[in-house]
Design an enzyme around this catalytic site. Structure first.
Site, PDB file in Angstrom:
ATOM      1  N   ASP A  19      43.024  39.036  44.910  1.00 39.66           N
ATOM      2  CA  ASP A  19      43.879  39.892  44.086  1.00 39.66           C
ATOM      3  C   ASP A  19      45.252  40.091  44.744  1.00 39.66           C
ATOM      4  OD1 ASP A  19      44.527  41.456  41.945  1.00 39.66           O
ATOM      5  OD2 ASP A  19      43.320  43.182  42.546  1.00 39.66           O
TER       6      ASP A  19
ATOM      7  N   ARG B   9      51.661  41.032  42.313  1.00 38.65           N
ATOM      8  CA  ARG B   9      52.484  41.984  43.076  1.00 38.65           C
ATOM      9  C   ARG B   9      53.220  41.296  44.230  1.00 38.65           C
ATOM     10  NH1 ARG B   9      47.719  45.927  43.848  1.00 38.65           N
ATOM     11  NH2 ARG B   9      46.692  44.172  42.838  1.00 38.65           N
TER      12      ARG B   9
ATOM     13  N   ARG C 121      55.257  35.704  38.043  1.00 41.30           N
ATOM     14  CA  ARG C 121      53.852  35.857  38.444  1.00 41.30           C
ATOM     15  C   ARG C 121      53.210  34.530  38.837  1.00 41.30           C
ATOM     16  NH1 ARG C 121      51.101  40.249  37.513  1.00 41.30           N
ATOM     17  NH2 ARG C 121      49.198  39.051  37.174  1.00 41.30           N
TER      18      ARG C 121
ATOM     19  N   HIS D   8      50.675  33.007  41.897  1.00 44.42           N
ATOM     20  CA  HIS D   8      49.429  32.234  41.806  1.00 44.42           C
ATOM     21  C   HIS D   8      49.545  30.927  42.592  1.00 44.42           C
ATOM     22  CE1 HIS D   8      47.819  35.142  39.165  1.00 44.42           C
ATOM     23  NE2 HIS D   8      48.533  34.827  38.107  1.00 44.42           N
TER      24      HIS D   8
ATOM     25  N   ARG E 239      45.523  37.744  29.259  1.00 44.09           N
ATOM     26  CA  ARG E 239      46.862  37.757  29.897  1.00 44.09           C
ATOM     27  C   ARG E 239      47.848  36.948  29.051  1.00 44.09           C
ATOM     28  NH1 ARG E 239      46.585  38.117  36.410  1.00 44.09           N
ATOM     29  NH2 ARG E 239      45.041  39.780  36.457  1.00 44.09           N
TER      30      ARG E 239
ATOM     31  N   LEU F 291      30.055  23.383  53.514  1.00 41.31           N
ATOM     32  CA  LEU F 291      30.393  24.637  52.806  1.00 41.31           C
ATOM     33  C   LEU F 291      30.203  24.425  51.315  1.00 41.31           C
ATOM     34  CD1 LEU F 291      31.864  27.523  52.792  1.00 41.31           C
ATOM     35  CD2 LEU F 291      33.932  26.231  52.317  1.00 41.31           C
TER      36      LEU F 291
ATOM     37  N   ARG G 297      37.926  41.981  49.038  1.00 43.02           N
ATOM     38  CA  ARG G 297      38.896  42.136  47.940  1.00 43.02           C
ATOM     39  C   ARG G 297      40.253  42.418  48.548  1.00 43.02           C
ATOM     40  NH1 ARG G 297      38.502  44.324  41.904  1.00 43.02           N
ATOM     41  NH2 ARG G 297      40.657  43.872  41.414  1.00 43.02           N
TER      42      ARG G 297
ATOM     43  N   THR H 238      34.859  46.505  41.404  1.00 41.34           N
ATOM     44  CA  THR H 238      34.070  45.270  41.465  1.00 41.34           C
ATOM     45  C   THR H 238      34.584  44.244  40.448  1.00 41.34           C
ATOM     46  OG1 THR H 238      32.472  46.170  39.893  1.00 41.34           O
ATOM     47  CG2 THR H 238      31.940  46.415  42.203  1.00 41.34           C
TER      48      THR H 238
ATOM     49  N   GLU I 265      28.043  43.702  51.611  1.00 40.27           N
ATOM     50  CA  GLU I 265      28.981  44.606  52.278  1.00 40.27           C
ATOM     51  C   GLU I 265      30.361  44.349  51.690  1.00 40.27           C
ATOM     52  OE1 GLU I 265      28.238  46.891  54.643  1.00 40.27           O
ATOM     53  OE2 GLU I 265      26.125  46.337  54.429  1.00 40.27           O
TER      54      GLU I 265
HETATM   55  C1  FPP Z   1      44.526  38.171  40.667  1.00 40.98           C
HETATM   56  O1  FPP Z   1      45.803  38.561  41.047  1.00 40.98           O
HETATM   57  C2  FPP Z   1      44.446  36.709  40.751  1.00 40.98           C
HETATM   58  C3  FPP Z   1      44.116  35.906  39.721  1.00 40.98           C
HETATM   59  C4  FPP Z   1      43.767  36.412  38.382  1.00 40.98           C
HETATM   60  C5  FPP Z   1      44.125  34.455  39.876  1.00 40.98           C
HETATM   61  C6  FPP Z   1      43.633  33.941  41.199  1.00 40.98           C
HETATM   62  C7  FPP Z   1      44.025  32.539  41.340  1.00 40.98           C
HETATM   63  C8  FPP Z   1      44.459  31.929  42.446  1.00 40.98           C
HETATM   64  C9  FPP Z   1      44.559  32.533  43.755  1.00 40.98           C
HETATM   65  C10 FPP Z   1      44.847  30.530  42.378  1.00 40.98           C
HETATM   66  C11 FPP Z   1      43.727  29.622  42.769  1.00 40.98           C
HETATM   67  C12 FPP Z   1      43.150  29.200  41.521  1.00 40.98           C
HETATM   68  C13 FPP Z   1      42.233  28.275  41.310  1.00 40.98           C
HETATM   69  C14 FPP Z   1      42.104  27.855  39.932  1.00 40.98           C
HETATM   70  C15 FPP Z   1      41.328  27.664  42.276  1.00 40.98           C
HETATM   71  P1  FPP Z   1      46.729  39.274  39.975  1.00 40.98           P
HETATM   72  O2  FPP Z   1      47.539  38.262  39.298  1.00 40.98           O
HETATM   73  O3  FPP Z   1      45.886  40.126  39.076  1.00 40.98           O
HETATM   74  O4  FPP Z   1      47.619  40.150  40.889  1.00 40.98           O
HETATM   75  P2  FPP Z   1      48.252  41.573  40.553  1.00 40.98           P
HETATM   76  O5  FPP Z   1      47.076  42.529  40.444  1.00 40.98           O
HETATM   77  O6  FPP Z   1      49.107  41.852  41.731  1.00 40.98           O
HETATM   78  O7  FPP Z   1      49.011  41.441  39.287  1.00 40.98           O
END
Ligand code: FPP
Length: 252
Positions: free
Chosen positions: A22, A26, A35, A39, A73, A133, A186, A193, A205
């Site tokens: 997460d 931000r 955004r 990613h 989204r 893994l 997280r 969750t 945990e």
């Molecule tokens: C949450 O952060 C993150 C996601 C919804 C996407 C997670 C994806 C990646 C890390 C890229 C890797 C992806 C793959 C397909 C393997 P957010 O965008 O909700 O962040 P925010 O809460 O700060 O807005």
């Protein structure tokens, strides 16, 4: 085990780690970036964290990449995340394969575009004999959805009420045959969750860090592992030392 210290080698390493990645949005916003740039940075980071997990000797890693709720989204973000999944598979597969990573998908593959489904299935096939893994990519995944799918399949299979046990339910989950997660990390400080592994994580945990996902590096992972190693996991009993092997009471 490469790039780990003597202390790391003596540390109690969780078998299965789940990560809610997460804070990409931000992270990007704090830099005045769109955004999707967050990613992309998160994807770069994922490569580093997978490598670190291999080095630490973690055997199962489940990453939450796209939830069943993420379809809500903006269209460009959803399309961007679908594109990122395709790119990750194409670009990273050789290195993942070389590291001994066995790729799995958890969630509903059937809702993804056909070409992406093919890419995912091909990557799963190519890496199926790797042993170092197991990487579960939760994409179009939701814990409640997973439980609904499991119940429907049990009913189709004619399972009777008397046959229903926790182990049977686990065997109908996307993670069938895998150990439950020991540790869930997280990033970005949220204490939720978010529908992630809600069946499997009953005794996991939790470790929450304020660090945004793109900045969660190997050192941050080590901190999470150190915190995990210090936890006294009681599984509802007394401490590990005091617990006797008494059987759980099944009321139903
Ligand atoms: C949450 O952060 C993150 C996601 C919804 C996407 C997670 C994806 C990646 C890390 C890229 C890797 C992806 C793959 C397909 C393997 P957010 O965008 O909700 O962040 P925010 O809460 O700060 O807005």
């Amino acid at each position: 085990m490469a790039n780990t210290s003597k202390n790391d080698e003596q540390m109690k390493i969780p078998t299965h780690v789940g990560i809610i990645m997460d804070g990409n949005g931000r992270w990007a916003k704090s830099r005045g970036l769109p955004r999707l740039a967050g990613h992309k940075a998160g994807t770069e980071n994922l490569r580093r964290v997978i490598r670190a997990c291999v080095e630490f000797g973690i055997q199962y890693l489940t990453i939450y990449a796209f939830s069943t709720e993420n379809w809500g989204r903006p269209k460009d973000e959803v399309e961007g995340l679908l594109r990122i999944l395709a790119e990750v598979i194409e670009k990273e597969l050789p290195e993942l394969n070389e590291q001994g990573v066995q790729l799995h998908h958890i969630g509903r593959l059937e809702d993804l575009p056909e070409n992406l489904r093919q890419k995912v299935n091909k990557a799963i096939e190519i890496t199926k004999n790797n042993q170092r893994l197991v990487l579960n990519v939760a994409f179009n995944y939701g814990g409640r959805d997973e439980i609904v799918c499991a119940i429907k399949q049990m009913m189709r299979d004619g399972v009777t009420p008397e046959q229903v046990t926790p182990d049977l339910i686990s065997s109908y989950m996307f993670t069938a045959g895998m150990p439950d997660p020991d540790l869930i990390i997280r990033t970005s400080g949220e204490m939720r969750t978010s529908n992630f592994l809600i069946w499997q994580a009953s005794y996991a945990e939790w470790y929450v860090t304020p660090t945004f996902w793109p900045d969660f590096d190997k050192e941050e992972l080590r901190k999470a592992l150190v915190a995990f190693a210090q936890r006294d996991r009681r599984f509802g009993k007394l401490s590990e030392q005091d617990a006797t092997g008494s059987k759980p009471v099944n009321a139903c």
